[in-house]
Design a protein around this motif. Structure first.
Motif, PDB file in Angstrom:
ATOM      1  N   GLY A 121      33.916  22.570  51.695  1.00  0.00           N
ATOM      2  CA  GLY A 121      33.448  22.487  50.312  1.00  0.00           C
ATOM      3  C   GLY A 121      34.545  22.851  49.323  1.00  0.00           C
ATOM      4  O   GLY A 121      35.734  22.745  49.622  1.00  0.00           O
ATOM      5  N   VAL A 122      34.135  23.320  48.144  1.00  0.00           N
ATOM      6  CA  VAL A 122      35.066  23.515  47.019  1.00  0.00           C
ATOM      7  C   VAL A 122      35.516  24.969  46.898  1.00  0.00           C
ATOM      8  O   VAL A 122      34.693  25.887  47.004  1.00  0.00           O
ATOM      9  CB  VAL A 122      34.360  23.123  45.699  1.00  0.00           C
ATOM     10  CG1 VAL A 122      35.273  23.346  44.504  1.00  0.00           C
ATOM     11  CG2 VAL A 122      33.930  21.677  45.744  1.00  0.00           C
ATOM     12  N   TYR A 123      36.807  25.162  46.643  1.00  0.00           N
ATOM     13  CA  TYR A 123      37.361  26.503  46.408  1.00  0.00           C
ATOM     14  C   TYR A 123      38.293  26.472  45.207  1.00  0.00           C
ATOM     15  O   TYR A 123      39.079  25.536  45.065  1.00  0.00           O
ATOM     16  CB  TYR A 123      38.164  26.992  47.631  1.00  0.00           C
ATOM     17  CG  TYR A 123      37.313  27.166  48.853  1.00  0.00           C
ATOM     18  CD1 TYR A 123      36.746  28.402  49.161  1.00  0.00           C
ATOM     19  CD2 TYR A 123      37.030  26.082  49.678  1.00  0.00           C
ATOM     20  CE1 TYR A 123      35.926  28.549  50.278  1.00  0.00           C
ATOM     21  CE2 TYR A 123      36.208  26.222  50.796  1.00  0.00           C
ATOM     22  CZ  TYR A 123      35.659  27.460  51.087  1.00  0.00           C
ATOM     23  OH  TYR A 123      34.841  27.598  52.171  1.00  0.00           O
ATOM     24  N   ASN A 124      38.213  27.512  44.388  1.00  0.00           N
ATOM     25  CA  ASN A 124      39.203  27.673  43.328  1.00  0.00           C
ATOM     26  C   ASN A 124      40.469  28.255  43.943  1.00  0.00           C
ATOM     27  O   ASN A 124      40.430  29.362  44.488  1.00  0.00           O
ATOM     28  CB  ASN A 124      38.686  28.637  42.244  1.00  0.00           C
ATOM     29  CG  ASN A 124      37.550  28.037  41.450  1.00  0.00           C
ATOM     30  OD1 ASN A 124      37.489  26.819  41.248  1.00  0.00           O
ATOM     31  ND2 ASN A 124      36.650  28.882  40.974  1.00  0.00           N
ATOM     32  N   ALA A 125      41.567  27.513  43.853  1.00  0.00           N
ATOM     33  CA  ALA A 125      42.842  27.996  44.396  1.00  0.00           C
ATOM     34  C   ALA A 125      43.629  28.643  43.260  1.00  0.00           C
ATOM     35  O   ALA A 125      44.554  28.063  42.694  1.00  0.00           O
ATOM     36  CB  ALA A 125      43.615  26.839  45.023  1.00  0.00           C
ATOM     37  N   VAL A 126      43.190  29.854  42.910  1.00  0.00           N
ATOM     38  CA  VAL A 126      43.815  30.600  41.810  1.00  0.00           C
ATOM     39  C   VAL A 126      43.963  32.054  42.243  1.00  0.00           C
ATOM     40  O   VAL A 126      43.175  32.550  43.039  1.00  0.00           O
ATOM     41  CB  VAL A 126      42.954  30.548  40.521  1.00  0.00           C
ATOM     42  CG1 VAL A 126      42.882  29.145  39.966  1.00  0.00           C
ATOM     43  CG2 VAL A 126      41.543  31.101  40.756  1.00  0.00           C
ATOM     44  N   ALA A 127      44.969  32.734  41.695  1.00  0.00           N
ATOM     45  CA  ALA A 127      45.129  34.164  41.978  1.00  0.00           C
ATOM     46  C   ALA A 127      43.994  34.940  41.306  1.00  0.00           C
ATOM     47  O   ALA A 127      43.373  34.450  40.364  1.00  0.00           O
ATOM     48  CB  ALA A 127      46.489  34.636  41.457  1.00  0.00           C
ATOM     49  N   PRO A 128      43.721  36.162  41.793  1.00  0.00           N
ATOM     50  CA  PRO A 128      42.541  36.893  41.317  1.00  0.00           C
ATOM     51  C   PRO A 128      42.601  37.380  39.863  1.00  0.00           C
ATOM     52  O   PRO A 128      41.589  37.767  39.317  1.00  0.00           O
ATOM     53  CB  PRO A 128      42.470  38.103  42.258  1.00  0.00           C
ATOM     54  CG  PRO A 128      43.291  37.734  43.441  1.00  0.00           C
ATOM     55  CD  PRO A 128      44.342  36.800  42.958  1.00  0.00           C
ATOM     56  N   HIS A 129      43.783  37.372  39.229  1.00  0.00           N
ATOM     57  CA  HIS A 129      43.864  37.937  37.876  1.00  0.00           C
ATOM     58  C   HIS A 129      44.456  36.943  36.877  1.00  0.00           C
ATOM     59  O   HIS A 129      45.660  36.959  36.619  1.00  0.00           O
ATOM     60  CB  HIS A 129      44.704  39.224  37.892  1.00  0.00           C
ATOM     61  CG  HIS A 129      44.147  40.275  38.789  1.00  0.00           C
ATOM     62  ND1 HIS A 129      43.020  41.012  38.484  1.00  0.00           N
ATOM     63  CD2 HIS A 129      44.530  40.678  40.024  1.00  0.00           C
ATOM     64  CE1 HIS A 129      42.742  41.839  39.477  1.00  0.00           C
ATOM     65  NE2 HIS A 129      43.636  41.654  40.427  1.00  0.00           N
TER      66      HIS A 129
END
Length: 305
Positions: free
Chosen positions: A221-229
Motif C-alpha cells: 500500500g501507500v507510505y509517506n517517504a519523509v523524515a519524521p520532522h
C-alpha cells in the motif's frame, strides 16, 4: 539470497544511489533505458514507452521492479506540452510494465513505485497522513493518476507499494543544489512567506526505505517517504546557511517574484506539505537522518570551498 531488481528511471538521482546500495547488499541490478547502448555500470534492457516497446527479457529477469520513471517536475516551465509529458511519463511507463507482466511468464514478487507528497496539495500546517484527502491542483492530479496506474499491479497478484516522496535531499541533484546556490553566493533567503512546510528526506534514507520494502513483506500500500520532522522553508533555509557556514542576508523572496520567474510551476516551491512519517516508523524502519540539520551537515560538512 538477494534477488534481481529491475529499475525504471535508474539513471536518475534516486536510481543511481539506490543501484549502488543494492549492489553493496549483494543484489543484481538492471535498468530499463531508451538507449541501452550507452556505457553503463549496470545491465540494461531496452524500452521505449512512447513506442510501447519493452525487451521481454527484462520482465523475465526481474524478481522485483522499482519504478522511478517520470519527467522532472521542476526543470522546465509548465507549458501545456510539458504538463502532458510530466503526466504521461509516469502513467504510460507503468501501463507498459503492467501489459508486459500480464502477458508474460514472470516471477515478480513486488512492484514498488514512487509517487509524491504533492498529492496533498498546499495543505498549510495540517499534518497529512496517508489517509488524508488529496488535493485537486495539477501536481495532485498527476500523483493520483500515477498511483492508480501503479494499483493495477495488484490485479496481477503482485505486492504493490507506493512511496510518496518528500523533497529528496542530495547534493548530486534535485532541489537542494538549487536552493543552496543563492545561499552559497550569500544571497540566500526564505521563499514566499517562508512559512510553508517542507517535508524532506535524505537520499540514503529513501534508498534504504525502498530496499526495506523489497525485503519486508509487511510493506503493502501507500507510505509517506519523509523524515519524521518536517520544517518550514524559513527554518530549512536557516539550517542550510548554517551547514554551509554562510550568512543569510536577504529578507524573504516575495511570492510574486517567484511566480514571475516560474509561472504555474512556482507551486512546487510555494505550496507546502507537512507530512507524517508515522506509518513508516510503525513498520520498525529507522531513519538515519531524522533532523534536517543532521541531513544537511552530512552533505556540507566535508565540502571545501
Amino acid at each position: 539470497m538477494p534477488g534481481k531488481i529491475l529499475i525504471t528511471g535508474g539513471s536518475g538521482l534516486i536510481g543511481m544511489r539506490l543501484s549502488e546500495m543494492l549492489i553493496d547488499l549483494g543484489y543484481e541490478v538492471a535498468h530499463l533505458s531508451r538507449s541501452p547502448d550507452k556505457v553503463s555500470t549496470y545491465k540494461t534492457f531496452k524500452w521505449d514507452v512512447k513506442e510501447g516497446y519493452i525487451d521481454e527479457n527484462a520482465i523475465t529477469y526481474a524478481d522485483y521492479i522499482i519504478n522511478l520513471a517520470g519527467a522532472s517536475v521542476a526543470s522546465e516551465k509548465w507549458t501545456d506540452e510539458r504538463k502532458k509529458e510530466i503526466l504521461n511519463s509516469r502513467t504510460a511507463s507503468i501501463n507498459l510494465l503492467h501489459r508486459s507482466l500480464r502477458n508474460a511468464e514472470h516471477h515478480v514478487k513486488a512492484f514498488i513505485s514512487s509517487s509524491a507528497v504533492g498529492i496533498y496539495g498546499n495543505s498549510g500546517e495540517q499534518l497529512m497522513s496517508e489517509e488524508s484527502n488529496s488535493a485537486d491542483d495539477f501536481l495532485a492530479e498527476v500523483c493520483k493518476a500515477w498511483e492508480s496506474a501503479a494499483w493495477q499491479m495488484r490485479d496481477l497478484n503482485i505486492r504493490t507499494v507506493i512511496m510518496r516522496l518528500g523533497i529528496v535531499l542530495s547534493i548530486k541533484g534535485g532541489a537542494l543544489p538549487q536552493i543552496a546556490r543563492p545561499v552559497k553566493m550569500m544571497a540566500g533567503a526564505p521563499l514566499g512567506s517562508g512559512k510553508q512546510y517542507m517535508s524532506w528526506v535524505h537520499i540514503d534514507d529513501v534508498c534504504r526505505l525502498f530496499i526495506r520494502a523489497i525485503e519486508d513483506k509487511q510493506f503493502e500500500g501507500v507510505y509517506n517517504a519523509v523524515a519524521p520532522h518536517p520544517v518550514t522553508n524559513k527554518e530549512f533555509t536557516k539550517e542550510l546557511a548554517e551547514a554551509m557556514k554562510k550568512p543569510l542576508v536577504l529578507p524573504k523572496v516575495p511570492a510574486f517574484a517567484i511566480n514571475l520567474m516560474m509561472g504555474e510551476m512556482s507551486e512546487v516551491i510555494l505550496a507546502g506539505q507537512r507530512v507524517s512519517a508515522n506509518k513508516v516508523l510503525h513498520t520498525g524502519f529507522t531513519f538515519e537522518y531524522t533532523y534536517v540539520e543532521d541531513a544537511l551537515e552530512s552533505f556540507y560538512e566535508t565540502e571545501k570551498d
